[in-house]
Design a protein around this motif. Sequence first.
Motif, PDB file in Angstrom:
ATOM      1  N   ILE A   1       0.910  -1.296  -0.008  1.00 55.70           N
ATOM      2  CA  ILE A   1       0.008  -0.120   0.072  1.00 55.70           C
ATOM      3  C   ILE A   1       1.046   1.448   0.144  1.00 55.70           C
ATOM      4  N   PRO A   2       0.706   2.024  -0.995  1.00 57.70           N
ATOM      5  CA  PRO A   2       1.646   3.258  -0.881  1.00 57.70           C
ATOM      6  C   PRO A   2       1.639   4.246   0.137  1.00 57.70           C
ATOM      7  N   PHE A   3       0.842   4.492   0.785  1.00 55.07           N
ATOM      8  CA  PHE A   3       0.827   5.146   2.136  1.00 55.07           C
ATOM      9  C   PHE A   3       0.729   4.583   3.529  1.00 55.07           C
ATOM     10  N   SER A   4       1.000   5.199   4.420  1.00 60.42           N
ATOM     11  CA  SER A   4       1.073   4.541   5.637  1.00 60.42           C
ATOM     12  C   SER A   4      -0.191   4.197   6.300  1.00 60.42           C
ATOM     13  N   VAL A   5      -0.364   2.867   6.375  1.00 67.13           N
ATOM     14  CA  VAL A   5      -1.576   2.288   6.862  1.00 67.13           C
ATOM     15  C   VAL A   5      -1.412   2.489   8.595  1.00 67.13           C
ATOM     16  N   GLY A   6      -0.446   2.304   9.139  1.00 68.95           N
ATOM     17  CA  GLY A   6      -0.147   2.619  10.645  1.00 68.95           C
ATOM     18  C   GLY A   6      -0.607   3.914  10.868  1.00 68.95           C
ATOM     19  N   ASP A   7      -0.264   5.015  10.072  1.00 66.83           N
ATOM     20  CA  ASP A   7      -0.730   6.596  10.624  1.00 66.83           C
ATOM     21  C   ASP A   7      -2.262   6.512  10.211  1.00 66.83           C
ATOM     22  N   LEU A   8      -2.710   6.228   9.304  1.00 68.34           N
ATOM     23  CA  LEU A   8      -4.207   6.171   9.079  1.00 68.34           C
ATOM     24  C   LEU A   8      -4.894   5.413  10.399  1.00 68.34           C
ATOM     25  N   LEU A   9      -4.299   4.412  10.917  1.00 70.95           N
ATOM     26  CA  LEU A   9      -4.830   3.662  11.903  1.00 70.95           C
ATOM     27  C   LEU A   9      -4.860   4.467  13.105  1.00 70.95           C
ATOM     28  N   TYR A  10      -3.840   5.168  13.340  1.00 66.84           N
ATOM     29  CA  TYR A  10      -3.569   6.072  14.509  1.00 66.84           C
ATOM     30  C   TYR A  10      -4.739   7.130  14.278  1.00 66.84           C
ATOM     31  N   LEU A  11      -4.839   7.910  13.109  1.00 67.21           N
ATOM     32  CA  LEU A  11      -5.719   8.995  12.852  1.00 67.21           C
ATOM     33  C   LEU A  11      -7.058   8.381  13.132  1.00 67.21           C
TER      34      LEU A  11
ATOM     35  N   SER B   1       6.983   6.944   4.150  1.00 66.92           N
ATOM     36  CA  SER B   1       7.202   8.350   4.587  1.00 66.92           C
ATOM     37  C   SER B   1       5.735   8.713   5.440  1.00 66.92           C
ATOM     38  N   SER B   2       5.853   9.153   6.540  1.00 67.83           N
ATOM     39  CA  SER B   2       4.678   9.552   7.273  1.00 67.83           C
ATOM     40  C   SER B   2       3.716  10.521   7.159  1.00 67.83           C
ATOM     41  N   LEU B   3       2.498  10.097   7.106  1.00 69.94           N
ATOM     42  CA  LEU B   3       1.231  11.087   6.810  1.00 69.94           C
ATOM     43  C   LEU B   3       1.376  12.353   7.773  1.00 69.94           C
ATOM     44  N   PHE B   4       2.052  12.243   8.879  1.00 69.98           N
ATOM     45  CA  PHE B   4       2.247  13.367   9.765  1.00 69.98           C
ATOM     46  C   PHE B   4       3.405  13.954   9.679  1.00 69.98           C
ATOM     47  N   LYS B   5       4.043  14.079   8.349  1.00 70.19           N
ATOM     48  CA  LYS B   5       5.463  14.584   8.388  1.00 70.19           C
ATOM     49  C   LYS B   5       5.647  16.036   8.852  1.00 70.19           C
ATOM     50  N   ASN B   6       4.443  16.946   8.398  1.00 68.93           N
ATOM     51  CA  ASN B   6       4.499  18.425   8.938  1.00 68.93           C
ATOM     52  C   ASN B   6       4.379  18.676  10.415  1.00 68.93           C
TER      53      ASN B   6
ATOM     54  N   ALA C   1       8.104   1.093   8.754  1.00 73.02           N
ATOM     55  CA  ALA C   1       8.942   1.900   9.259  1.00 73.02           C
ATOM     56  C   ALA C   1       8.889   3.233   8.775  1.00 73.02           C
ATOM     57  N   GLN C   2       8.525   4.211   9.748  1.00 75.02           N
ATOM     58  CA  GLN C   2       7.849   5.438   9.338  1.00 75.02           C
ATOM     59  C   GLN C   2       9.171   6.633   9.537  1.00 75.02           C
ATOM     60  N   TYR C   3       9.202   7.456   8.571  1.00 75.35           N
ATOM     61  CA  TYR C   3      10.398   8.461   8.483  1.00 75.35           C
ATOM     62  C   TYR C   3       9.588   9.888   7.926  1.00 75.35           C
ATOM     63  N   ASN C   4      10.232  10.989   8.445  1.00 74.55           N
ATOM     64  CA  ASN C   4       9.841  12.091   8.127  1.00 74.55           C
ATOM     65  C   ASN C   4      10.546  12.705   6.765  1.00 74.55           C
TER      66      ASN C   4
END
Length: 317
Positions: A23-33, A159-164, A182-185
């Motif tokens: 999946i091209p975006f962070s599933v984990g970040d979406l789960l946290y959101l 790349s994290s969805l929360f990079k900003n 593994a997420q990174y900014n």
Amino acid sequence: MITAFESFFEIQKKIHQLLFSWIPFSVGDLLYLLLGTYLFYLITKCFKKRSRQQSILKALILINILYFTYQIFWGMLYFQTPIIARLPEKEITLKERKKLALRYLEKCKQTRMFVTEDQHGIFIIADIKSIESEILHQQTKLPTIISDKKVSSINSFKSSLFKNVMSFTGILGYYNPFTAEAQYNCELPSSYLPFTVAHESAHQLGFAREQEANFIGYLVGVDSPNIELRYSTEYFTLKTLLNSMVYEDEQFVEYILKNYSDGMKRDRAFEKKFVLKHQGLLNDFFGITNNLFLKSNQQEGSVTYSYFIDLLVRYEK
């Protein structure tokens, strides 16, 4: 007991990577959101007398389920045998650290000559995907005395969805134990980025302690033929050595900084500019909470470098 958790970690990591890595975006970040939104909803319901008791109960059940899952998937790995137990004992003297700092200064100056620069003469990464692939390859070359972890060929760097927001928190990256990502900014200065990805890849391997992840990241990057990964690793190592002795011999640290190459000085100035631009209350808050989190998991605080330096010096010897 811990071995059983390590085996379980390998199984669930493989399953999660097969499920989510493509999946091209962070599933984990979406789960946290989604979880954060639901918890916020339950908290607001707590202010209504009619639904207060039920909302509190739901929130407590959800928090307990998340905490239990976290401990099973990840938390127990903090109790693994430390890497330092695999290395010979060595007194970590100021003289030894100075010697290493001089060595890594010269390594950085040499490597810096071959990296790509932007129009302002600042180090810039040409292709982060090639660095990610190189990290996975270099993991297969880790010394068996240090790591007997199973290396996966699946690229699950995101790349994290929360990079900003991350740029204002001081958080460079993180590992999501619920999705094995593994997420990174991606907004970090290029001098930070390759080593940050290598660090998070160490968590992905199953090294929970922060300074051990730094050490595994160091082993992954320090001899890599990828010039960007190697420079970022050498530069991180040099900065960490200097941070470890800034209060013991400030003059020596100043001497090293003055002897940075022109390219390294530009990179350092850009890093300082990035940090100053994103300083604030959010940065202070996350610094405090991260420090408490580390100490609650049998680790040194976030501003302590001694364990990584211990591992580095012992390994170098």
